[in-house]
Design a protein around this motif. Sequence first.
Motif, PDB file in Angstrom:
ATOM      1  N   PRO A   4       0.819  -1.210   0.000  1.00  0.00           N
ATOM      2  CA  PRO A   4       0.000   0.000   0.000  1.00  0.00           C
ATOM      3  C   PRO A   4       0.856   1.265   0.000  1.00  0.00           C
ATOM      4  CG  PRO A   4       0.127  -0.879   2.216  1.00  0.00           C
ATOM      5  CD  PRO A   4       0.879  -1.850   1.329  1.00  0.00           C
ATOM      6  N   GLU A   5       0.323   2.328  -0.574  1.00  0.00           N
ATOM      7  CA  GLU A   5       1.013   3.618  -0.585  1.00  0.00           C
ATOM      8  C   GLU A   5      -0.022   4.730  -0.422  1.00  0.00           C
ATOM      9  OE1 GLU A   5       1.838   4.515  -5.167  1.00  0.00           O
ATOM     10  OE2 GLU A   5       2.501   2.492  -4.563  1.00  0.00           O
ATOM     11  N   PRO A   6       0.329   5.797   0.281  1.00  0.00           N
ATOM     12  CA  PRO A   6      -0.640   6.869   0.530  1.00  0.00           C
ATOM     13  C   PRO A   6      -0.773   7.818  -0.652  1.00  0.00           C
ATOM     14  CG  PRO A   6       1.435   7.395   1.589  1.00  0.00           C
ATOM     15  CD  PRO A   6       1.606   6.030   0.973  1.00  0.00           C
ATOM     16  N   ALA A   7      -1.975   8.362  -0.822  1.00  0.00           N
ATOM     17  CA  ALA A   7      -2.235   9.385  -1.844  1.00  0.00           C
ATOM     18  C   ALA A   7      -3.256  10.361  -1.254  1.00  0.00           C
ATOM     19  CB  ALA A   7      -2.764   8.747  -3.124  1.00  0.00           C
ATOM     20  N   ILE A   8      -2.750  11.424  -0.628  1.00  0.00           N
ATOM     21  CA  ILE A   8      -3.617  12.403   0.034  1.00  0.00           C
ATOM     22  C   ILE A   8      -3.460  13.737  -0.678  1.00  0.00           C
ATOM     23  CG2 ILE A   8      -4.106  13.623   2.197  1.00  0.00           C
ATOM     24  CD1 ILE A   8      -2.997  11.279   3.708  1.00  0.00           C
ATOM     25  N   PRO A   9      -4.562  14.392  -1.069  1.00  0.00           N
ATOM     26  CA  PRO A   9      -4.452  15.674  -1.756  1.00  0.00           C
ATOM     27  C   PRO A   9      -3.995  16.777  -0.807  1.00  0.00           C
ATOM     28  CG  PRO A   9      -6.742  15.214  -1.267  1.00  0.00           C
ATOM     29  CD  PRO A   9      -5.966  13.983  -0.871  1.00  0.00           C
ATOM     30  N   SER A  10      -3.401  17.807  -1.361  1.00  0.00           N
ATOM     31  CA  SER A  10      -3.046  18.989  -0.584  1.00  0.00           C
ATOM     32  C   SER A  10      -4.270  19.875  -0.447  1.00  0.00           C
ATOM     33  CB  SER A  10      -1.917  19.767  -1.276  1.00  0.00           C
ATOM     34  OG  SER A  10      -1.800  21.061  -0.732  1.00  0.00           O
ATOM     35  N   ARG A  11      -4.549  20.338   0.803  1.00  0.00           N
ATOM     36  CA  ARG A  11      -5.712  21.210   1.032  1.00  0.00           C
ATOM     37  C   ARG A  11      -5.621  22.458   0.168  1.00  0.00           C
ATOM     38  NH1 ARG A  11      -9.344  22.599   5.395  1.00  0.00           N
ATOM     39  NH2 ARG A  11      -8.514  20.899   6.652  1.00  0.00           N
ATOM     40  N   MET A  12      -4.438  23.039   0.065  1.00  0.00           N
ATOM     41  CA  MET A  12      -4.287  24.321  -0.630  1.00  0.00           C
ATOM     42  C   MET A  12      -4.233  24.162  -2.148  1.00  0.00           C
ATOM     43  SD  MET A  12      -4.475  26.378   1.767  1.00  0.00           S
ATOM     44  CE  MET A  12      -4.301  26.451   3.547  1.00  0.00           C
ATOM     45  N   GLU A  13      -3.559  23.099  -2.632  1.00  0.00           N
ATOM     46  CA  GLU A  13      -3.305  22.985  -4.062  1.00  0.00           C
ATOM     47  C   GLU A  13      -4.342  22.150  -4.805  1.00  0.00           C
ATOM     48  OE1 GLU A  13       0.656  21.526  -4.504  1.00  0.00           O
ATOM     49  OE2 GLU A  13       1.540  23.148  -3.315  1.00  0.00           O
ATOM     50  N   GLU A  14      -4.872  21.096  -4.154  1.00  0.00           N
ATOM     51  CA  GLU A  14      -5.768  20.189  -4.867  1.00  0.00           C
ATOM     52  C   GLU A  14      -7.188  20.181  -4.326  1.00  0.00           C
ATOM     53  OE1 GLU A  14      -3.554  16.422  -6.442  1.00  0.00           O
ATOM     54  OE2 GLU A  14      -2.851  16.774  -4.394  1.00  0.00           O
ATOM     55  N   GLY A  15      -7.388  20.647  -3.086  1.00  0.00           N
ATOM     56  CA  GLY A  15      -8.725  20.620  -2.514  1.00  0.00           C
ATOM     57  C   GLY A  15      -9.087  19.238  -2.008  1.00  0.00           C
ATOM     58  N   TYR A  16     -10.381  19.051  -1.783  1.00  0.00           N
ATOM     59  CA  TYR A  16     -10.868  17.857  -1.103  1.00  0.00           C
ATOM     60  C   TYR A  16     -10.978  16.643  -2.015  1.00  0.00           C
ATOM     61  CZ  TYR A  16     -14.466  14.730   0.769  1.00  0.00           C
ATOM     62  OH  TYR A  16     -15.167  13.628   1.168  1.00  0.00           O
TER      63      TYR A  16
ATOM     64  N   GLU B 193       1.343  19.747   5.515  1.00  0.00           N
ATOM     65  CA  GLU B 193       1.203  18.647   4.571  1.00  0.00           C
ATOM     66  C   GLU B 193       0.708  17.413   5.320  1.00  0.00           C
ATOM     67  OE1 GLU B 193       0.576  16.372   1.853  1.00  0.00           O
ATOM     68  OE2 GLU B 193       1.328  18.351   1.241  1.00  0.00           O
ATOM     69  N   PRO B 194      -0.486  16.920   5.008  1.00  0.00           N
ATOM     70  CA  PRO B 194      -1.061  15.808   5.770  1.00  0.00           C
ATOM     71  C   PRO B 194      -0.231  14.535   5.725  1.00  0.00           C
ATOM     72  CG  PRO B 194      -2.367  16.301   3.800  1.00  0.00           C
ATOM     73  CD  PRO B 194      -1.400  17.421   3.975  1.00  0.00           C
ATOM     74  N   ARG B 195       0.652  14.396   4.754  1.00  0.00           N
ATOM     75  CA  ARG B 195       1.517  13.208   4.693  1.00  0.00           C
ATOM     76  C   ARG B 195       2.340  13.084   5.975  1.00  0.00           C
ATOM     77  NH1 ARG B 195       3.890   9.694   0.796  1.00  0.00           N
ATOM     78  NH2 ARG B 195       5.083   8.231   2.067  1.00  0.00           N
ATOM     79  N   LEU B 196       2.595  14.232   6.637  1.00  0.00           N
ATOM     80  CA  LEU B 196       3.347  14.214   7.892  1.00  0.00           C
ATOM     81  C   LEU B 196       2.657  13.342   8.943  1.00  0.00           C
ATOM     82  CD1 LEU B 196       5.410  15.254   9.996  1.00  0.00           C
ATOM     83  CD2 LEU B 196       4.018  17.317  10.219  1.00  0.00           C
ATOM     84  N   VAL B 197       1.330  13.441   9.051  1.00  0.00           N
ATOM     85  CA  VAL B 197       0.594  12.639  10.032  1.00  0.00           C
ATOM     86  C   VAL B 197       0.630  11.168   9.655  1.00  0.00           C
ATOM     87  CG1 VAL B 197      -1.674  12.201  11.048  1.00  0.00           C
ATOM     88  CG2 VAL B 197      -0.879  14.538  10.729  1.00  0.00           C
ATOM     89  N   VAL B 198       0.476  10.875   8.381  1.00  0.00           N
ATOM     90  CA  VAL B 198       0.539   9.477   7.935  1.00  0.00           C
ATOM     91  C   VAL B 198       1.913   8.892   8.253  1.00  0.00           C
ATOM     92  CG1 VAL B 198       0.413   7.952   5.943  1.00  0.00           C
ATOM     93  CG2 VAL B 198      -1.193   9.861   6.145  1.00  0.00           C
ATOM     94  N   ASP B 199       2.982   9.669   8.002  1.00  0.00           N
ATOM     95  CA  ASP B 199       4.326   9.199   8.337  1.00  0.00           C
ATOM     96  C   ASP B 199       4.457   8.968   9.836  1.00  0.00           C
ATOM     97  OD1 ASP B 199       5.045   9.341   5.690  1.00  0.00           O
ATOM     98  OD2 ASP B 199       6.049  11.286   5.860  1.00  0.00           O
ATOM     99  N   LEU B 200       3.875   9.862  10.641  1.00  0.00           N
ATOM    100  CA  LEU B 200       3.921   9.722  12.095  1.00  0.00           C
ATOM    101  C   LEU B 200       3.235   8.437  12.543  1.00  0.00           C
ATOM    102  CD1 LEU B 200       4.240  10.808  15.056  1.00  0.00           C
ATOM    103  CD2 LEU B 200       2.036  11.957  14.701  1.00  0.00           C
ATOM    104  N   LEU B 201       2.040   8.189  12.020  1.00  0.00           N
ATOM    105  CA  LEU B 201       1.239   7.052  12.483  1.00  0.00           C
ATOM    106  C   LEU B 201       1.695   5.722  11.887  1.00  0.00           C
ATOM    107  CD1 LEU B 201      -2.311   8.677  12.497  1.00  0.00           C
ATOM    108  CD2 LEU B 201      -0.737   8.357  14.408  1.00  0.00           C
ATOM    109  N   THR B 202       2.627   5.766  10.951  1.00  0.00           N
ATOM    110  CA  THR B 202       3.186   4.522  10.398  1.00  0.00           C
ATOM    111  C   THR B 202       4.660   4.360  10.749  1.00  0.00           C
ATOM    112  OG1 THR B 202       3.591   5.650   8.274  1.00  0.00           O
ATOM    113  CG2 THR B 202       1.547   4.395   8.491  1.00  0.00           C
ATOM    114  N   ALA B 203       5.217   5.298  11.530  1.00  0.00           N
ATOM    115  CA  ALA B 203       6.640   5.240  11.886  1.00  0.00           C
ATOM    116  C   ALA B 203       6.912   4.027  12.768  1.00  0.00           C
ATOM    117  CB  ALA B 203       7.055   6.525  12.608  1.00  0.00           C
TER     118      ALA B 203
END
Length: 632
Positions: free
Chosen positions: A109-121, A294-304
């Motif tokens: 599996p790999e994460p794919a989360i949009p940026s709030r500012m650049e891509e929206g919801y 950048e929400p990827r930071l939280v995903v990295d935290l919770l999978t560290a």
Amino acid sequence: MPAVPLHWSWSLPAVVEPSPLRGLDLPLSLRCLLRRRGFSSTSEAESFLFPGDLPPTRDHFPDLEQACTRLVTACRSRERVAICGDYDADGMTSTALLLRALAPLGAEPEPAIPSRMEEGYGLNPVMVQRLYDDGVRLLVTVDNGVAAREALELAASLSMQVIVTDHHTIPAERPPMTALIHPATTPEGSPYRGLAGVGLAYVLAHAVADVLNKPEAIRVARDLFCIGTVADMAPLVGANRSWLLEGLNHLHRSECKGVQALQRLAGLGERPLTAEDIGFQLAPRINAVGRLGEPRLVVDLLTAEDPDSAMALARRCDDYNRQRRDLCDAIEAEAVALVEAESSDALPSFLLLAQSHWHHGVIGIVAARLMERYHRPTALLAGDGDGSLRASVRGPIGFAVDRALSKCSDLLTRFGGHPAAGGFTVKAEFVHALHERLCAEADGWLMTQAQGRPVQPDALLQLKDVNWDLWRHLQSLAPFGIGHPKPLFWSRRVSVEDRRDLKGGHLALTLRQGESERRAIAWRWDPSAAVPACCDVAYSISINRWQGEQRLQLELKAIRAHTELVLIDRGTRQYTAQLTKTSGLKLTNGEGVTLQASIQQEQSLTSDNDLARDQRVIQLIEEACLGLGLRP
């Protein structure tokens, strides 16, 4: 002093039978509370407080078998799977949950989360095309996707398979997808109806782990479910309550290094956590990242997997949370100043405030604060470029944000939401007309509301009853949240023995009633609100932990001057009730006709007046007893 005076509108709880739910081992005040929340029998209340086994998820989610089969195939063939999440706490914990579950089950599996500012919801065509070009052929959305028609149609045209897990509104015409895991597809009355995105991800991961007979793969999934569910303010009933009751007992010993780091930073210690610990300590540190960074930071935290890396990532989340607090406080101060400057006579029925420099990521938080402060639906708008503004909207109970926005659709570039909250984009030249339209929508709702912030206590308490025994019983009702809020109690005729104004706009009081004293705290206290020397108070009960010691404290929600008279409205008629030293209860109508009742043992009442046998008068007497503190 604010230009607009603020006060509370008290509504006392409904009258219930003298001793409801007798079979429950709870104080009378808590049994009355449960009765008022709709539990009509002891067995019904016990089923809620001590839930049994849940029904099999495969019997409730029609597409779960198909989704599970496809993911089992991916696990067995070590296939790449993109997890497409949202950037809020629900979406980020859902993404981390599936990453942590599917990897030990065999997939990649790999994460794919949009940026709030650049891509929206949510899922979007650019993301789909990028993943396809990179060789990914299976997508799983979490907390989004059900309405992403353009992206889903592109995926279908590229022969990509998409499993959608989402709890947002299903469009009338369902876009193409391989499978849909959604609460609305479950049977009416299903315990899974209230699941947030992370709950649906947990259902999916659990089903795949069961088929592959690897239950150890989802041990951390339960911890992430707890955090995401509370953070998303999902209703804490049904499956959410069952899984939280189980998960909260173990969350403080989580194997997830990121969760461990967050708990250490929050100073939560080694004790079992509560839903309030998640909501006020862990969730803000996660949500702040999606709002500002950048929400990827939280995903990295919770999978560290490394404790040092997890702590470094948690500290970055903590930094974002401090920035979020500072931004919210600054924007709130500016917004309140705008309200006071523009509303010298009366507030508009719908608050709409706009400043181009406000930060998109936090205006929803501030809108919620203003909605609570002024008891008005509220929209805050921030600049979005090209002459447009982007808004976050929050609405009080009874006002449907989504319906109001839909009636303004001709003025909006885009919009969406649900009854309590929403968002939209609008051209600057339409803002004035939009505000007039929204005020017209709110006028009818406002006419049904009493003036002031609503205060609706659950039960009456004497200060002497706020003790550790009550606290122990109160914990059997937890966890508290949406659908089962933290109990709000009230006490009559307390005196203010000491007052201290604390840093940050908080207020500390020492309250006395008879021989009992209790410490009370009012967070973010409104300086325009008076604190009478003799008052009635509405409050929740919490624990204050300081330097290794803990004590109970009252968290004040409202204060009003105490009066010996209670007013009871019946349409155009009004009655007054009071206690007298000689005759007990005295009830008087508008024409001055009085009825007296004597207070007997256990606070029962007797009267020689034939009127006291009339059912309508009995109801008046019961309400008077409640208002005067003779009933819990």
